[in-house]
Scaffold this motif. Sequence first.
Motif, PDB file in Angstrom:
ATOM      1  N   THR A  25       0.812  -1.221   0.000  1.00 14.06           N
ATOM      2  CA  THR A  25       0.000   0.000   0.000  1.00 14.06           C
ATOM      3  C   THR A  25       0.843   1.269   0.000  1.00 14.06           C
ATOM      4  OG1 THR A  25      -1.805  -1.195   1.078  1.00 14.06           O
ATOM      5  CG2 THR A  25      -1.864   1.211   1.209  1.00 14.06           C
ATOM      6  N   PRO A  26       1.923   1.385   0.802  1.00 14.99           N
ATOM      7  CA  PRO A  26       2.707   2.629   0.769  1.00 14.99           C
ATOM      8  C   PRO A  26       3.302   2.905  -0.619  1.00 14.99           C
ATOM      9  CG  PRO A  26       3.296   1.330   2.702  1.00 14.99           C
ATOM     10  CD  PRO A  26       2.405   0.472   1.844  1.00 14.99           C
ATOM     11  N   GLU A  27       3.811   1.862  -1.280  1.00 10.78           N
ATOM     12  CA  GLU A  27       4.377   2.047  -2.625  1.00 10.78           C
ATOM     13  C   GLU A  27       3.297   2.448  -3.618  1.00 10.78           C
ATOM     14  OE1 GLU A  27       7.943  -1.105  -3.133  1.00 10.78           O
ATOM     15  OE2 GLU A  27       6.034  -1.951  -2.463  1.00 10.78           O
ATOM     16  N   LEU A  28       2.130   1.830  -3.508  1.00 14.09           N
ATOM     17  CA  LEU A  28       1.043   2.141  -4.433  1.00 14.09           C
ATOM     18  C   LEU A  28       0.511   3.558  -4.217  1.00 14.09           C
ATOM     19  CD1 LEU A  28      -0.789  -1.293  -4.395  1.00 14.09           C
ATOM     20  CD2 LEU A  28       0.562  -0.320  -6.279  1.00 14.09           C
ATOM     21  N   GLU A  29       0.444   3.993  -2.954  1.00 16.19           N
ATOM     22  CA  GLU A  29       0.010   5.365  -2.689  1.00 16.19           C
ATOM     23  C   GLU A  29       1.015   6.367  -3.236  1.00 16.19           C
ATOM     24  OE1 GLU A  29      -0.709   5.463   1.524  1.00 16.19           O
ATOM     25  OE2 GLU A  29      -2.713   4.573   1.290  1.00 16.19           O
ATOM     26  N   ARG A  30       2.301   6.053  -3.094  1.00 13.10           N
ATOM     27  CA  ARG A  30       3.345   6.942  -3.615  1.00 13.10           C
ATOM     28  C   ARG A  30       3.266   7.024  -5.142  1.00 13.10           C
ATOM     29  NH1 ARG A  30       7.558   4.253  -2.307  1.00 13.10           N
ATOM     30  NH2 ARG A  30       8.290   3.780  -4.388  1.00 13.10           N
ATOM     31  N   VAL A  31       3.104   5.886  -5.802  1.00 12.39           N
ATOM     32  CA  VAL A  31       3.053   5.892  -7.256  1.00 12.39           C
ATOM     33  C   VAL A  31       1.741   6.514  -7.749  1.00 12.39           C
ATOM     34  CG1 VAL A  31       2.073   3.627  -7.849  1.00 12.39           C
ATOM     35  CG2 VAL A  31       3.869   4.606  -9.262  1.00 12.39           C
ATOM     36  N   ARG A  32       0.663   6.403  -6.964  1.00 10.76           N
ATOM     37  CA  ARG A  32      -0.598   7.070  -7.335  1.00 10.76           C
ATOM     38  C   ARG A  32      -0.367   8.564  -7.474  1.00 10.76           C
ATOM     39  NH1 ARG A  32      -4.098   7.307  -2.522  1.00 10.76           N
ATOM     40  NH2 ARG A  32      -2.579   8.925  -2.097  1.00 10.76           N
ATOM     41  N   ASP A  33       0.369   9.145  -6.534  1.00 11.02           N
ATOM     42  CA  ASP A  33       0.649  10.582  -6.608  1.00 11.02           C
ATOM     43  C   ASP A  33       1.482  10.909  -7.839  1.00 11.02           C
ATOM     44  OD1 ASP A  33      -0.807  10.861  -4.279  1.00 11.02           O
ATOM     45  OD2 ASP A  33       0.966  10.866  -2.979  1.00 11.02           O
ATOM     46  N   GLU A  34       2.427  10.037  -8.189  1.00 10.05           N
ATOM     47  CA  GLU A  34       3.232  10.231  -9.394  1.00 10.05           C
ATOM     48  C   GLU A  34       2.355  10.107 -10.647  1.00 10.05           C
ATOM     49  OE1 GLU A  34       6.798   7.992 -11.876  1.00 10.05           O
ATOM     50  OE2 GLU A  34       6.462   7.441  -9.787  1.00 10.05           O
ATOM     51  N   LEU A  35       1.478   9.106 -10.681  1.00  9.10           N
ATOM     52  CA  LEU A  35       0.610   8.893 -11.828  1.00  9.10           C
ATOM     53  C   LEU A  35      -0.375  10.038 -12.022  1.00  9.10           C
ATOM     54  CD1 LEU A  35      -0.406   5.132 -11.337  1.00  9.10           C
ATOM     55  CD2 LEU A  35       1.319   6.031 -12.888  1.00  9.10           C
ATOM     56  N   LEU A  81      -0.397  -2.331 -10.865  1.00 14.94           N
ATOM     57  CA  LEU A  81      -1.109  -3.271  -9.997  1.00 14.94           C
ATOM     58  C   LEU A  81      -0.180  -3.799  -8.915  1.00 14.94           C
ATOM     59  CD1 LEU A  81      -3.165  -5.193 -12.694  1.00 14.94           C
ATOM     60  CD2 LEU A  81      -3.698  -3.061 -11.495  1.00 14.94           C
ATOM     61  N   SER A  82      -0.758  -4.267  -7.821  1.00 16.09           N
ATOM     62  CA  SER A  82       0.047  -4.731  -6.693  1.00 16.09           C
ATOM     63  C   SER A  82       0.960  -5.889  -7.076  1.00 16.09           C
ATOM     64  CB  SER A  82      -0.842  -5.129  -5.514  1.00 16.09           C
ATOM     65  OG  SER A  82      -1.717  -6.166  -5.902  1.00 16.09           O
ATOM     66  N   GLY A  83       0.588  -6.670  -8.092  1.00 15.69           N
ATOM     67  CA  GLY A  83       1.424  -7.772  -8.564  1.00 15.69           C
ATOM     68  C   GLY A  83       2.535  -7.334  -9.500  1.00 15.69           C
ATOM     69  N   GLY A  84       2.662  -6.016  -9.735  1.00 16.13           N
ATOM     70  CA  GLY A  84       3.768  -5.496 -10.528  1.00 16.13           C
ATOM     71  C   GLY A  84       3.443  -5.133 -11.961  1.00 16.13           C
ATOM     72  N   GLN A  85       2.250  -5.501 -12.459  1.00 12.34           N
ATOM     73  CA  GLN A  85       1.906  -5.145 -13.836  1.00 12.34           C
ATOM     74  C   GLN A  85       1.811  -3.634 -13.985  1.00 12.34           C
ATOM     75  OE1 GLN A  85      -1.342  -7.247 -15.891  1.00 12.34           O
ATOM     76  NE2 GLN A  85      -2.124  -5.240 -16.511  1.00 12.34           N
ATOM     77  N   ARG A  86       2.376  -3.126 -15.082  1.00 12.50           N
ATOM     78  CA  ARG A  86       2.294  -1.707 -15.422  1.00 12.50           C
ATOM     79  C   ARG A  86       1.490  -1.611 -16.708  1.00 12.50           C
ATOM     80  NH1 ARG A  86       8.076   0.701 -13.666  1.00 12.50           N
ATOM     81  NH2 ARG A  86       8.366  -0.645 -11.861  1.00 12.50           N
ATOM     82  N   THR A  87       0.530  -0.706 -16.738  1.00  7.62           N
ATOM     83  CA  THR A  87      -0.434  -0.630 -17.826  1.00  7.62           C
ATOM     84  C   THR A  87      -0.649   0.811 -18.243  1.00  7.62           C
ATOM     85  OG1 THR A  87      -1.602  -2.626 -17.124  1.00  7.62           O
ATOM     86  CG2 THR A  87      -2.895  -1.013 -18.344  1.00  7.62           C
ATOM     87  N   CYS A  88      -0.876   1.015 -19.533  1.00  9.18           N
ATOM     88  CA  CYS A  88      -1.325   2.314 -20.010  1.00  9.18           C
ATOM     89  C   CYS A  88      -2.317   2.100 -21.137  1.00  9.18           C
ATOM     90  CB  CYS A  88      -0.153   3.184 -20.462  1.00  9.18           C
ATOM     91  SG  CYS A  88       0.665   2.602 -21.953  1.00  9.18           S
ATOM     92  N   TRP A  89      -3.106   3.103 -21.413  1.00  9.65           N
ATOM     93  CA  TRP A  89      -4.039   3.064 -22.534  1.00  9.65           C
ATOM     94  C   TRP A  89      -4.146   4.460 -23.108  1.00  9.65           C
ATOM     95  CZ3 TRP A  89      -5.168   2.307 -17.470  1.00  9.65           C
ATOM     96  CH2 TRP A  89      -5.998   3.233 -16.847  1.00  9.65           C
ATOM     97  N   PHE A  90      -4.454   4.506 -24.392  1.00  9.03           N
ATOM     98  CA  PHE A  90      -4.521   5.769 -25.117  1.00  9.03           C
ATOM     99  C   PHE A  90      -5.367   5.567 -26.368  1.00  9.03           C
ATOM    100  CE2 PHE A  90      -0.720   3.416 -26.223  1.00  9.03           C
ATOM    101  CZ  PHE A  90      -0.674   3.461 -27.613  1.00  9.03           C
ATOM    102  N   PRO A  91      -5.895   6.655 -26.946  1.00 12.37           N
ATOM    103  CA  PRO A  91      -6.728   6.513 -28.140  1.00 12.37           C
ATOM    104  C   PRO A  91      -5.933   5.943 -29.315  1.00 12.37           C
ATOM    105  CG  PRO A  91      -7.036   8.675 -27.166  1.00 12.37           C
ATOM    106  CD  PRO A  91      -5.869   8.031 -26.459  1.00 12.37           C
ATOM    107  N   PHE A  92      -6.592   5.076 -30.052  1.00 10.41           N
ATOM    108  CA  PHE A  92      -5.987   4.501 -31.246  1.00 10.41           C
ATOM    109  C   PHE A  92      -5.890   5.555 -32.335  1.00 10.41           C
ATOM    110  CE2 PHE A  92      -6.664   2.819 -35.502  1.00 10.41           C
ATOM    111  CZ  PHE A  92      -5.599   1.950 -35.604  1.00 10.41           C
TER     112      PHE A  92
END
Length: 176
Positions: free
Chosen positions: A41-51, A79-90
């Motif tokens: 949770t601390p890492e995810l909260e920190r990265v949320r602020d970055e995102l 995601l907590s399991g380490g997956q990094r994801t992005c999406w954008f218009p085609f």
Amino acid sequence: MHHLEELTVVWRSAILPREYRPRGPLVEVHLVPAAPERYGTPELERVRDELAAGFTRAGSSAGGAWAFSTAEDRGLAVLSGGQRTCWFPFEEDDLAACVAGRLHRLLALGLPLPDSFAPAIGLDPVASTIKVAARSASSPGRIRIGTEEAFSPDELRRTSREIAKGLVARLAAPLG
């Protein structure tokens, strides 16, 4: 690079709130750790602020952190399991260059990097008529191309354009 058993990919539709409805086709790019990672949770909260920078909505939970802009139909998630994801218009214009840029962005997130990532790509929804790499489709739905190969973060950075071209070619293959 090494071949691997297909890894589980958590797709954008499972990450975002159900009420999120894109205005058009979205390209999804995912980096899935080849070996399980665990972000707390601390890492995810920190990265949320970055995102959150540059996006209109951001949030986090025990399952991950995300940020997106409905006005521009784009976003990022970890995601907590380490997956990094992005999406954008085609957009048809040089999709491989867009994907290569997104790979760099996902690698640059302020979290520890695993030894290797396996990339995946998707297109959801597929418009009534769409062209990807000079192939066209006329059926609605979505295309999801899972993981096949894993690359070290350095290899992903160094060969992002070639990896992106391969992902786009795999995305176009189901279109005939």
